[in-house]
Design a protein around this motif. Structure first.
Motif, PDB file in Angstrom:
ATOM      1  N   ARG A  18       0.840  -1.211   0.000  1.00  0.00           N
ATOM      2  CA  ARG A  18       0.000   0.000   0.000  1.00  0.00           C
ATOM      3  C   ARG A  18       0.873   1.258   0.000  1.00  0.00           C
ATOM      4  NH1 ARG A  18      -2.842  -2.883   3.722  1.00  0.00           N
ATOM      5  NH2 ARG A  18      -1.993  -1.664   5.451  1.00  0.00           N
ATOM      6  N   ALA A  19       1.870   1.283   0.866  1.00  0.00           N
ATOM      7  CA  ALA A  19       2.736   2.453   0.962  1.00  0.00           C
ATOM      8  C   ALA A  19       3.562   2.640  -0.305  1.00  0.00           C
ATOM      9  CB  ALA A  19       3.655   2.335   2.181  1.00  0.00           C
ATOM     10  N   PHE A  20       4.126   1.559  -0.820  1.00  0.00           N
ATOM     11  CA  PHE A  20       4.977   1.630  -2.003  1.00  0.00           C
ATOM     12  C   PHE A  20       4.186   2.106  -3.222  1.00  0.00           C
ATOM     13  CE2 PHE A  20       6.895  -0.322  -5.796  1.00  0.00           C
ATOM     14  CZ  PHE A  20       8.135   0.305  -5.755  1.00  0.00           C
ATOM     15  N   PHE A  21       3.049   1.466  -3.478  1.00  0.00           N
ATOM     16  CA  PHE A  21       2.272   1.842  -4.659  1.00  0.00           C
ATOM     17  C   PHE A  21       1.617   3.216  -4.485  1.00  0.00           C
ATOM     18  CE2 PHE A  21       2.681  -2.737  -5.432  1.00  0.00           C
ATOM     19  CZ  PHE A  21       3.294  -2.651  -6.670  1.00  0.00           C
ATOM     20  N   GLY A  22       1.339   3.591  -3.256  1.00  0.00           N
ATOM     21  CA  GLY A  22       0.866   4.962  -3.003  1.00  0.00           C
ATOM     22  C   GLY A  22       1.941   5.976  -3.365  1.00  0.00           C
ATOM     23  N   HIS A  23       3.191   5.667  -3.017  1.00  0.00           N
ATOM     24  CA  HIS A  23       4.311   6.561  -3.351  1.00  0.00           C
ATOM     25  C   HIS A  23       4.522   6.610  -4.864  1.00  0.00           C
ATOM     26  CE1 HIS A  23       7.974   8.808  -2.705  1.00  0.00           C
ATOM     27  NE2 HIS A  23       8.598   7.984  -3.539  1.00  0.00           N
ATOM     28  N   ILE A  24       4.447   5.469  -5.521  1.00  0.00           N
ATOM     29  CA  ILE A  24       4.590   5.430  -6.984  1.00  0.00           C
ATOM     30  C   ILE A  24       3.481   6.266  -7.634  1.00  0.00           C
ATOM     31  CG2 ILE A  24       4.469   3.931  -9.028  1.00  0.00           C
ATOM     32  CD1 ILE A  24       7.095   3.719  -7.477  1.00  0.00           C
ATOM     33  N   GLY A  25       2.263   6.140  -7.140  1.00  0.00           N
ATOM     34  CA  GLY A  25       1.151   6.941  -7.657  1.00  0.00           C
ATOM     35  C   GLY A  25       1.393   8.428  -7.490  1.00  0.00           C
ATOM     36  N   HIS A  26       1.966   8.792  -6.356  1.00  0.00           N
ATOM     37  CA  HIS A  26       2.289  10.199  -6.087  1.00  0.00           C
ATOM     38  C   HIS A  26       3.325  10.717  -7.085  1.00  0.00           C
ATOM     39  CE1 HIS A  26       3.045  13.832  -3.760  1.00  0.00           C
ATOM     40  NE2 HIS A  26       4.329  13.530  -3.775  1.00  0.00           N
ATOM     41  N   VAL A  27       4.354   9.924  -7.342  1.00  0.00           N
ATOM     42  CA  VAL A  27       5.409  10.328  -8.286  1.00  0.00           C
ATOM     43  C   VAL A  27       4.837  10.454  -9.695  1.00  0.00           C
ATOM     44  CG1 VAL A  27       7.570   9.588  -9.369  1.00  0.00           C
ATOM     45  CG2 VAL A  27       7.292   9.399  -6.887  1.00  0.00           C
ATOM     46  N   VAL A  28       4.000   9.513 -10.103  1.00  0.00           N
ATOM     47  CA  VAL A  28       3.392   9.571 -11.441  1.00  0.00           C
ATOM     48  C   VAL A  28       2.482  10.793 -11.558  1.00  0.00           C
ATOM     49  CG1 VAL A  28       1.777   8.400 -13.004  1.00  0.00           C
ATOM     50  CG2 VAL A  28       3.612   7.114 -11.903  1.00  0.00           C
ATOM     51  N   THR A  29       1.723  11.080 -10.518  1.00  0.00           N
ATOM     52  CA  THR A  29       0.860  12.268 -10.519  1.00  0.00           C
ATOM     53  C   THR A  29       1.696  13.535 -10.648  1.00  0.00           C
ATOM     54  OG1 THR A  29      -0.804  11.145  -9.178  1.00  0.00           O
ATOM     55  CG2 THR A  29      -0.865  13.547  -9.187  1.00  0.00           C
ATOM     56  N   ASN A  30       2.797  13.613  -9.892  1.00  0.00           N
ATOM     57  CA  ASN A  30       3.686  14.785  -9.981  1.00  0.00           C
ATOM     58  C   ASN A  30       4.275  14.927 -11.375  1.00  0.00           C
ATOM     59  OD1 ASN A  30       3.393  15.813  -7.429  1.00  0.00           O
ATOM     60  ND2 ASN A  30       5.211  14.841  -6.600  1.00  0.00           N
ATOM     61  N   ALA A  31       4.687  13.824 -11.971  1.00  0.00           N
ATOM     62  CA  ALA A  31       5.281  13.876 -13.307  1.00  0.00           C
ATOM     63  C   ALA A  31       4.252  14.331 -14.335  1.00  0.00           C
ATOM     64  CB  ALA A  31       5.859  12.515 -13.691  1.00  0.00           C
TER      65      ALA A  31
END
Length: 194
Positions: A18-31
């Motif tokens: 949950r934490a890892f994929f949440g962080h990946i989602g955050h990075v993709v959203t920022n990009a």
């Protein structure tokens, strides 16, 4: 990242996912946000105020999104060695400092009621800050060891190239004129200086 590390320490795979994929989602959203704001030069943002500085808020939001993506990528590609890469971390710090200065100038201008006499001052400061932020982020991209990541980031962060320039001489002249000829502006700028 803190939650991910705690999940690993506790051997909690579901929490880690949950934490890892949440962080990946955050990075993709920022990009994605950085790319769109780069293409539109910040025009897709909703500035907190209307008036002559609304556009500057959008441009600062664009550079903020660019900073987030560049710093995330630098951390992801360099990991713990980022701390030892003092030139890269210093350039990131420069960009962050200039973002802070631009935000402070805009906040002060808005808090003061957007006085017309201060418009040249805030424009000059923010235009200079945007140029400095862009220069710092461009230098980070020029020096990232992962050339593939730097190349991809450049397309996201600066899709139309590095477009911010230092303030024009006419704007600098307006600032000088304001300092020399407008006593109220000079007093307002130096109010807390002793």
């Amino acid at each position: 990242v803190q939650d991910e590390m705690e999940a690993v320490a506790e051997h909690d795979l579901a929490r880690f996912d949950r934490a890892f994929f949440g962080h990946i989602g955050h990075v993709v959203t920022n990009a994605t946000r950085a790319g769109w704001l780069g293409l539109t030069d910040g025009r897709l943002t909703r500035p907190p105020v209307r008036g002559p500085v609304a556009r500057l808020f959008g441009q600062l939001s664009r550079m903020s999104a660019a900073f987030a993506v560049v710093s995330d990528t630098a951390m992801a590609t360099l990991g713990g060695t980022l701390k030892r890469r003092e030139r890269i971390s210093g350039r990131l710090a420069d960009a962050l400092a200039w973002m802070y200065l631009a935000a402070a100038a805009l906040k002060q201008f808005v808090d003061d009621g957007q006085p017309r006499r201060d418009l040249a001052f805030v424009q000059c400061g923010c235009v200079q800050a945007l140029h400095e932020i862009q220069t710092a982020l461009d230098a980070v991209l020029d020096n990232l060891p992962s050339r593939l990541a730097a190349w991809g980031l450049r397309w996201i962060v600066f899709p139309l190239g590095a477009r911010y320039r230092p303030p024009r001489d006419t704007l600098g002249a307006a600032v000088a004129r304001g300092l020399l000829e407008d006593r109220d502006a000079r007093l307002a700028l130096t109010d807390d200086i002793y």
